[in-house]
Design a protein around this motif. Structure first.
Motif, PDB file in Angstrom:
ATOM      1  N   THR A 150       1.612  -1.655   0.442  1.00  0.00           N
ATOM      2  CA  THR A 150       0.638  -1.786   1.513  1.00  0.00           C
ATOM      3  C   THR A 150      -0.672  -2.366   0.999  1.00  0.00           C
ATOM      4  N   LEU A 151      -1.256  -3.223   1.795  1.00  0.00           N
ATOM      5  CA  LEU A 151      -2.563  -3.811   1.550  1.00  0.00           C
ATOM      6  C   LEU A 151      -3.536  -3.251   2.577  1.00  0.00           C
ATOM      7  N   ALA A 201       1.486  -3.654   6.072  1.00  0.00           N
ATOM      8  CA  ALA A 201       2.704  -3.099   5.504  1.00  0.00           C
ATOM      9  C   ALA A 201       3.674  -4.220   5.169  1.00  0.00           C
ATOM     10  N   ALA A 202       4.123  -4.247   3.936  1.00  0.00           N
ATOM     11  CA  ALA A 202       5.055  -5.267   3.483  1.00  0.00           C
ATOM     12  C   ALA A 202       6.463  -4.699   3.419  1.00  0.00           C
ATOM     13  N   SER A 203       7.425  -5.542   3.702  1.00  0.00           N
ATOM     14  CA  SER A 203       8.814  -5.138   3.627  1.00  0.00           C
ATOM     15  C   SER A 203       9.658  -6.313   3.162  1.00  0.00           C
ATOM     16  N   SER A 221      -8.126  -3.523  -0.922  1.00  0.00           N
ATOM     17  CA  SER A 221      -7.428  -2.684  -1.880  1.00  0.00           C
ATOM     18  C   SER A 221      -5.932  -2.759  -1.610  1.00  0.00           C
ATOM     19  N   ARG A 222      -5.156  -2.278  -2.546  1.00  0.00           N
ATOM     20  CA  ARG A 222      -3.714  -2.293  -2.376  1.00  0.00           C
ATOM     21  C   ARG A 222      -3.106  -1.066  -3.016  1.00  0.00           C
TER      22      ARG A 222
END
Length: 126
Positions: free
Chosen positions: A78-79, A23-25, A71-72
């Motif tokens: 999210t990756l 999870a990216a933020s 996948s993304r």
């Protein structure tokens, strides 16, 4: 830099499957190349898989081709790494990595990535 948090690691038996998430933020990842690396005890961190902005380009380490799928979901920031047919040799801490890019391409070198997650442990037992 974008902040990355991995999840989904755990213990699995040989032949099992796991799905890791990153999870990216802080920033959207729509213009970031994303990748997974892993590091086992006593070994250097190694490339696992990477994916370009639009998922048009993906690269896999030879040892995981056919078993792992990167996948993304840019809308979810999210990756993912879907791991199947797990082997004890897959045991490692898995790290998510990201690097903003001007082109829709994938990268493979750890030095190419400026943002890293804390890692999630994957342990595969026989």
């Amino acid at each position: 830099q974008v902040q990355l948090v991995e999840s989904g690691g755990g213990l699995m038996q040989t032949g099992g499957s796991l799905r890791l998430s990153c999870a990216a933020s802080g920033r959207t990842i729509s213009r970031y190349v994303m990748a997974w690396f892993r590091q086992a005890p006593g070994k250097e961190r190694e490339f696992v898989a990477s994916i370009s902005w639009s998922s048009t380009r993906t690269y896999y380490a030879d040892g995981v081709k056919g078993r792992f799928t990167i996948s993304r979901d840019n809308a979810k920031n999210t990756l993912y790494l879907q791991m199947t047919s797990l082997e004890p040799e897959d045991t490692a801490v898995y790290y998510c990595a990201a690097q903003e890019q001007w082109l829709d391409l994938a990268l493979r070198g750890s030095a190419d990535f400026g943002s890293w997650g804390q890692g999630t442990q994957v342990t595969v037992t026989s």
